[in-house]
Design a protein around this motif. Sequence first.
Motif, PDB file in Angstrom:
ATOM      1  N   ASP A  44       0.808  -1.225   0.000  1.00 36.40           N
ATOM      2  CA  ASP A  44       0.000   0.000   0.000  1.00 36.40           C
ATOM      3  C   ASP A  44       0.841   1.276   0.000  1.00 36.40           C
ATOM      4  N   PHE A  45       2.095   1.162  -0.426  1.00 40.36           N
ATOM      5  CA  PHE A  45       2.948   2.336  -0.553  1.00 40.36           C
ATOM      6  C   PHE A  45       2.832   2.876  -1.982  1.00 40.36           C
ATOM      7  N   HIS A  46       3.099   4.152  -2.126  1.00 43.30           N
ATOM      8  CA  HIS A  46       3.120   4.792  -3.440  1.00 43.30           C
ATOM      9  C   HIS A  46       4.242   5.832  -3.448  1.00 43.30           C
ATOM     10  N   ALA A  47       4.644   6.250  -4.627  1.00 41.17           N
ATOM     11  CA  ALA A  47       5.744   7.209  -4.768  1.00 41.17           C
ATOM     12  C   ALA A  47       5.248   8.636  -4.658  1.00 41.17           C
ATOM     13  N   VAL A  48       6.075   9.476  -4.040  1.00 40.47           N
ATOM     14  CA  VAL A  48       5.808  10.903  -3.903  1.00 40.47           C
ATOM     15  C   VAL A  48       7.079  11.663  -4.265  1.00 40.47           C
ATOM     16  N   TRP A  49       6.900  12.707  -5.038  1.00 40.64           N
ATOM     17  CA  TRP A  49       8.001  13.585  -5.441  1.00 40.64           C
ATOM     18  C   TRP A  49       7.907  14.885  -4.651  1.00 40.64           C
ATOM     19  N   ILE A  50       8.990  15.268  -3.994  1.00 43.04           N
ATOM     20  CA  ILE A  50       9.077  16.599  -3.409  1.00 43.04           C
ATOM     21  C   ILE A  50       9.595  17.488  -4.527  1.00 43.04           C
ATOM     22  N   ARG A  51       8.702  18.313  -5.039  1.00 45.74           N
ATOM     23  CA  ARG A  51       9.007  19.169  -6.184  1.00 45.74           C
ATOM     24  C   ARG A  51       9.337  20.568  -5.693  1.00 45.74           C
ATOM     25  N   PRO A  52      10.596  20.993  -5.848  1.00 41.45           N
ATOM     26  CA  PRO A  52      10.948  22.352  -5.436  1.00 41.45           C
ATOM     27  C   PRO A  52      10.222  23.382  -6.297  1.00 41.45           C
ATOM     28  N   GLY A  58      16.713  20.540  -5.272  1.00 43.38           N
ATOM     29  CA  GLY A  58      16.333  19.826  -4.060  1.00 43.38           C
ATOM     30  C   GLY A  58      15.183  18.864  -4.267  1.00 43.38           C
ATOM     31  N   ASN A  59      15.090  18.283  -5.474  1.00 44.68           N
ATOM     32  CA  ASN A  59      14.091  17.250  -5.750  1.00 44.68           C
ATOM     33  C   ASN A  59      14.343  16.031  -4.868  1.00 44.68           C
ATOM     34  N   HIS A  60      13.286  15.322  -4.550  1.00 47.05           N
ATOM     35  CA  HIS A  60      13.446  14.054  -3.840  1.00 47.05           C
ATOM     36  C   HIS A  60      12.219  13.193  -4.108  1.00 47.05           C
ATOM     37  N   VAL A  61      12.436  11.891  -4.247  1.00 48.18           N
ATOM     38  CA  VAL A  61      11.352  10.927  -4.409  1.00 48.18           C
ATOM     39  C   VAL A  61      11.463   9.912  -3.279  1.00 48.18           C
ATOM     40  N   PHE A  62      10.336   9.620  -2.664  1.00 46.05           N
ATOM     41  CA  PHE A  62      10.277   8.612  -1.607  1.00 46.05           C
ATOM     42  C   PHE A  62       8.980   7.835  -1.767  1.00 46.05           C
TER      43      PHE A  62
END
Length: 157
Positions: A44-52, A58-62
């Motif tokens: 039940d996990f999904h990907a999320v992008w921290i979009r500057p 400072g992008n990040h995907v978790f």
Amino acid sequence: MFRLRPGIKSDPVKRWNLPERVFFACGACHILAYAFLETYPDSDFHAVWIRPEAGFTGNHVFVTNGELAFDFHGYRCEEALVVHHFAKGRLWWPGWDGTLVPLPQDVLVSEAKSKTYDGLWLREPGQFLHDAMPRAQRFLARFGPPPEKARLRWRER
């Protein structure tokens, strides 16, 4: 969040030779996220992008299930991950801000699909010096599956 010395990301050998955590924090976080989703498809996990915001880096995907998140740090509370990332961004770049953008799994390993998102441009696993997917799978294996309690709590909502 790490900051690399200039030239490291553009040098395939130097980039590949970064320590594991740094490699998966600085340009290969999306590969680690994809490896997680492939390894634990029923989590039940999904990907999320921290979009500057425009003009910032400072992008990040978790990956997250809404409470628990996973990235190069391992497992931790999603809120703590986001707060930490935003605090680092603002420390290094005054005025830094960003938004959380859900990403489909297939975008994580497709340069072409990633470019359909404004501001996103992800390397495919084979676009590193060596295929980054086996490296991500080995790194992921150190942490094991998501805690069962976290999975149950998410499903009960």
